[in-house]
Design a protein around this motif. Structure first.
Motif, mmCIF file in Angstrom:
data_model
loop_
_atom_site.group_PDB
_atom_site.id
_atom_site.type_symbol
_atom_site.label_atom_id
_atom_site.label_comp_id
_atom_site.label_asym_id
_atom_site.label_seq_id
_atom_site.Cartn_x
_atom_site.Cartn_y
_atom_site.Cartn_z
ATOM 1 N N ILE A 62 0.835 -1.202 0.000
ATOM 2 C CA ILE A 62 0.000 0.000 0.000
ATOM 3 C C ILE A 62 0.870 1.251 0.000
ATOM 4 C CG2 ILE A 62 -1.659 1.334 1.352
ATOM 5 C CD1 ILE A 62 -2.815 -1.344 2.325
ATOM 6 N N GLY A 63 1.893 1.271 0.869
ATOM 7 C CA GLY A 63 2.798 2.420 0.923
ATOM 8 C C GLY A 63 3.504 2.646 -0.397
ATOM 9 N N GLY A 64 3.947 1.561 -1.033
ATOM 10 C CA GLY A 64 4.622 1.679 -2.319
ATOM 11 C C GLY A 64 3.710 2.213 -3.403
ATOM 12 N N LEU A 65 2.474 1.725 -3.447
ATOM 13 C CA LEU A 65 1.524 2.210 -4.451
ATOM 14 C C LEU A 65 1.186 3.681 -4.231
ATOM 15 C CD1 LEU A 65 -0.918 -0.842 -4.777
ATOM 16 C CD2 LEU A 65 0.810 -0.074 -6.421
ATOM 17 N N LEU A 66 1.137 4.105 -2.976
ATOM 18 C CA LEU A 66 0.891 5.517 -2.688
ATOM 19 C C LEU A 66 2.012 6.400 -3.237
ATOM 20 C CD1 LEU A 66 -0.439 5.190 0.979
ATOM 21 C CD2 LEU A 66 -1.723 6.091 -0.969
ATOM 22 N N ILE A 67 3.254 5.978 -3.026
ATOM 23 C CA ILE A 67 4.390 6.757 -3.548
ATOM 24 C C ILE A 67 4.377 6.759 -5.076
ATOM 25 C CG2 ILE A 67 6.908 6.892 -3.679
ATOM 26 C CD1 ILE A 67 6.995 5.699 -0.850
ATOM 27 N N LEU A 68 4.095 5.595 -5.661
ATOM 28 C CA LEU A 68 4.036 5.515 -7.120
ATOM 29 C C LEU A 68 2.890 6.352 -7.681
ATOM 30 C CD1 LEU A 68 4.842 1.724 -7.483
ATOM 31 C CD2 LEU A 68 6.205 3.595 -8.427
ATOM 32 N N ALA A 98 -0.492 -0.553 -11.375
ATOM 33 C CA ALA A 98 -1.368 -0.518 -10.201
ATOM 34 C C ALA A 98 -2.518 -1.496 -10.353
ATOM 35 C CB ALA A 98 -1.899 0.894 -9.987
ATOM 36 N N GLY A 99 -3.105 -1.565 -11.565
ATOM 37 C CA GLY A 99 -4.221 -2.477 -11.792
ATOM 38 C C GLY A 99 -3.826 -3.925 -11.609
ATOM 39 N N SER A 134 6.033 12.969 -3.364
ATOM 40 C CA SER A 134 5.547 11.591 -3.513
ATOM 41 C C SER A 134 5.889 10.750 -2.288
ATOM 42 C CB SER A 134 6.157 10.962 -4.770
ATOM 43 O OG SER A 134 5.809 11.681 -5.931
ATOM 44 N N PHE A 135 7.089 10.926 -1.750
ATOM 45 C CA PHE A 135 7.496 10.177 -0.558
ATOM 46 C C PHE A 135 6.611 10.498 0.648
ATOM 47 C CE2 PHE A 135 12.239 9.589 -1.910
ATOM 48 C CZ PHE A 135 11.842 8.594 -2.789
ATOM 49 N N LEU A 136 5.951 11.656 0.634
ATOM 50 C CA LEU A 136 5.104 12.055 1.754
ATOM 51 C C LEU A 136 3.704 11.435 1.710
ATOM 52 C CD1 LEU A 136 5.993 15.840 2.092
ATOM 53 C CD2 LEU A 136 6.373 14.082 3.825
ATOM 54 N N PHE A 137 3.333 10.837 0.583
ATOM 55 C CA PHE A 137 1.977 10.311 0.448
ATOM 56 C C PHE A 137 1.614 9.278 1.527
ATOM 57 C CE2 PHE A 137 0.190 11.359 -3.991
ATOM 58 C CZ PHE A 137 0.655 12.653 -3.904
ATOM 59 N N PRO A 138 2.496 8.323 1.890
ATOM 60 C CA PRO A 138 2.124 7.387 2.957
ATOM 61 C C PRO A 138 1.887 8.067 4.302
ATOM 62 C CG PRO A 138 3.915 6.484 1.649
ATOM 63 C CD PRO A 138 3.744 7.910 1.220
ATOM 64 N N VAL A 139 2.624 9.152 4.603
ATOM 65 C CA VAL A 139 2.402 9.891 5.850
ATOM 66 C C VAL A 139 1.002 10.493 5.860
ATOM 67 C CG1 VAL A 139 3.104 11.877 7.226
ATOM 68 C CG2 VAL A 139 4.833 10.413 6.213
ATOM 69 N N ILE A 140 0.645 11.112 4.761
ATOM 70 C CA ILE A 140 -0.698 11.701 4.655
ATOM 71 C C ILE A 140 -1.758 10.624 4.849
ATOM 72 C CG2 ILE A 140 -2.275 12.916 3.111
ATOM 73 C CD1 ILE A 140 0.253 14.139 1.774
ATOM 74 N N PHE A 141 -1.543 9.480 4.211
ATOM 75 C CA PHE A 141 -2.467 8.345 4.328
ATOM 76 C C PHE A 141 -2.630 7.923 5.789
ATOM 77 C CE2 PHE A 141 -3.300 3.778 4.395
ATOM 78 C CZ PHE A 141 -4.330 3.641 3.482
ATOM 79 N N ALA A 142 -1.518 7.862 6.520
ATOM 80 C CA ALA A 142 -1.551 7.413 7.921
ATOM 81 C C ALA A 142 -2.389 8.330 8.793
ATOM 82 C CB ALA A 142 -0.126 7.329 8.471
#
Length: 670
Positions: free
Chosen positions: A363-369, A386-387, A456-464
């Motif tokens: 999930i974290g990887g897909l968020l960054i991608l 992603a699909g 992009s690297f910040l996307f998992p933080v936002i998700f959390a």
């Protein structure tokens, strides 16, 4: 020996697959390809071979009713891998007149290569030492450090359910008789290596070391590609191990005021922290010692990020500015046109196959991608990747899980006590110091490419801080750790830039830059360094949980319980019973609860069984819950209620008793 052969076959198979994935012979200027191919070969090969062995073993167990399915899984899987390698070598020999498993990259930087060999050699020694420091067997006794054993309890139970049992279809050992909601393939790999003759501590530690070293190789390569500086790659690895935070500064200040700083620093064996559950060790290197399957997932994620840097670099290289550039990335043909569909398909499949190795990493990887895709050309490839990844993840969930795999819901603020924006900012400051908040300032000094990567690297933080995926919000810390690992690259870059200075600066300015760089490194790492000291002290002599690996109780359970037997025990964590691989009706409840199981229901039923004086109620409950064995331990409790044996002993046959009389087992079926 068979375990070593398994890993070598996996590496060779992965090498061929990685050549197709990364493009054989393709290199990036200034980067030695070996540090890309080594971890890629291990990750991809281990992923493919282990899934192959699991699927074959599942078939022989479920369809063929074999009592020893891993025998067939390993024979067919390993033989198949060897045959594939032979066919590929013959094909390449006929085509090229020669065959090499690995083609040496003639463009490699030999001077840098020597330094990198030393770096990764020392890193491997250090990580191996740490893995064995917290988990090892000596004289038949398993030692597990106090800061890690809680996570090892369900993991070792799952490992032994394969190496000592027949866990097909796969169940969760701390909540037996149901589906498996927790990612388990890393544990299957370790259990299979033990089955092949490798001692469990060697199996667990070797695979963990290879995974972590492989991930760090790729993190280093990513840092080198982004910054072009080896010092940034090395410093990023340092910051990965030693986290940023305000805890140490506050801790020191409080104990200076109390006048007991020196004694406290010497005696303390607990993690420090002033935010919610920070003292669990949520943010330091301890996470990678107990959540070892996380780094295998991160290895595959980092490989994907490295490959998709091609797409991002192409998108950010265009000269349009501002709104026009953004418009062309989203609404132009070039922004969507496929660049390398085969690579996207393969990477999507590999990421999807990681879902039951570590779902959070995927999930974290897909968020960054997803962040990469916004700023990249070739968005069709991202969509395909992603699909495919989501499809394989969905397919595994349908096979292993009854019902929904996750129940996402909006949950703002993560662990911040004050869920407002100022409250979250305050939380981030106390939890990570300048690490996250400082990036907001740093981004204004970056070029388009670096800015796109950082965001992009910040996307998992936002998700959390926005979504809850499991019953336990603490689990979201993994997404923050994922972002943290990659964002170390930018802080390393900032420090190295300050240290080197700019052309035209005076001597005083350069000196001030070096001083600032030193201060910044200290502020970014001193809390993590102290956390590491606590890891060493907190898992040292006298601070380890022990389990007798030669236990007669363990042996009896292995020999007498069948794959579908369900064993009622007190709320065990890690002991001689869990090491048998038996399916517990309700083990330590936190493990199953955080994975999404209804532990409250089973706990209530277990209390009834252990405390009732009515034999009919006992028999009805046992039959309803399909419990085949009941274990009674002298002086034990369940949910703080004393367990009673009289009714159980009168209703069922006692089939086992330990020599010291401490534990007795009753069989509920004829």
């Amino acid at each position: 020996m068979l375990g070593i052969i398994y890993l070598l076959l996996a590496g060779m198979l992965g090498c061929e697959a990685s050549k197709m994935l990364t493009g054989e012979g393709r290199s990036v200027s200034g980067i030695n390809r070996i540090w890309l191919m080594l971890p890629a070969s291990f990750g991809v090969g281990t992923l493919l071979l282990t899934w192959m062995v699991y699927i074959i073993s599942w078939f022989f167990s479920v369809v063929g009713k074999a009592e020893n399915p891993l025998l067939y899984g390993n024979i067919i899987g390993m033989t198949g891998a060897a045959v594939i390698m032979i066919l590929l070598s013959v094909q390449k020999y006929r085509k090229q007149g020669s065959y090499r498993i690995w083609n040496i990259d003639k463009t490699q930087d030999k001077r840098r290569l020597k330094k990198e060999i030393l770096l990764f050699g020392l890193l491997t020694v250090f990580i191996t030492y740490m893995m064995f420091y917290v988990f090892y067997i000596k004289d038949g006794i398993l030692y597990s450090g106090l800061t890690v054993y809680g996570d090892y309890a369900p993991h070792t139970a799952m490992m032994r359910s394969f190496s000592a049992g027949n866990n097909f279809p796969t169940q969760y050992p701390h909540y037996g008789g149901a589906d498996v909601k927790y990612h388990f393939m890393f544990q299957f790999l370790t259990g299979n290596l033990e089955y092949l003759g490798m001692r469990i501590d060697f199996a667990y530690n070797i695979v963990s070391t290879l995974s972590l070293v492989g991930f760090l190789m790729l993190l280093y390569q990513l840092a080198l590609r982004i910054t072009g500086k080896m010092c940034c790659g090395v410093l990023a690895l340092f910051l990965f191990f030693f986290r940023s935070g305000m805890a140490f500064f506050r801790f020191v200040w409080e104990h200076i005021q109390a006048g007991n700083l020196v004694e406290t620093l010497e005696e303390n064996t607990s993690f420090i922290g002033y935010t919610v559950n920070e003292n669990w060790g949520l943010w330091n290197f301890n996470v990678y010692l107990n959540q070892r399957h996380l780094v295998f997932g991160l290895l595959m994620v980092t490989l994907a990020l490295y490959l998709f840097m091609d797409w991002l670099e192409a998108g950010t290289a265009h000269e349009e500015k501002g709104i026009l550039w953004i418009k062309n990335r989203i609404f132009s043909k070039e922004g969507w046109k496929s660049r390398n569909l085969d690579q996207a398909l393969l990477m999507g499949m590999f990421l999807g196959l990681c879902a039951f190795w570590n779902g959070a990493a995927v999930i974290g990887g897909l968020l960054i991608l997803c962040g990469f895709a916004i700023f990249s050309d070739g968005k069709v490839d991202y969509a395909v990747m992603a699909g495919v990844s989501i499809f394989f993840s969905w397919l595994q969930s349908k096979i292993f899980i009854v019902g929904s795999a996750m129940s996402p819901q909006i949950y703002l603020g993560f662990l911040a006590e004050d869920k407002t924006v100022p409250g979250v900012v305050k939380y981030l400051f106390w939890m990570s110091g300048v690490f996250f908040l400082g990036l907001v300032l740093m981004v204004w000094f970056m070029r388009r490419r670096e800015r796109a990567i950082l965001v992009s690297f910040l996307f998992p933080v936002i998700f959390a801080f926005v979504l809850l995926m499991t019953p336990d919000i603490n689990v979201n810390h993994k997404y923050i750790m994922i972002s943290y690992a990659f964002l170390t690259i930018f802080w390393a870059w900032a420090v190295c830039s300050l240290w080197k200075g700019r052309n035209g600066q005076s001597g005083i300015q350069k000196t001030m830059g070096k001083i600032l760089a030193i201060v910044l490194v200290i502020s970014l790492s001193v809390t993590g360094i102290y956390d590491f000291v606590v890891i060493i002290k907190g898992n040292g002599p006298g601070r380890r949980v022990t389990v007798n690996m030669n236990s007669e109780l363990t042996q009896w359970l292995e020999e007498n319980l069948e794959k579908n037997d369900l064993l009622l025990t007190p709320e065990y964590s890690m002991n001689e019973v869990t090491m048998s691989g038996a399916m517990l009706y309700c083990g330590w409840p936190y493990y199953a609860w955080s994975a999404g199981y209804d532990t409250n229901y089973r706990a209530a039923q277990a209390v009834t069984i252990y405390t009732t004086s009515d034999s009919e109620t006992l028999k009805k409950t046992v039959q309803q819950e399909k419990i085949t064995y009941i274990l009674f331990e002298e002086g034990s409790e369940f949910e703080q209620q004393e367990c009673r044996e009289e009714t159980i002993a009168a209703a069922y046959e006692k089939v086992y008793e330990t020599q010291d009389g401490r534990i007795r087992i009753y069989k509920t079926t004829e």
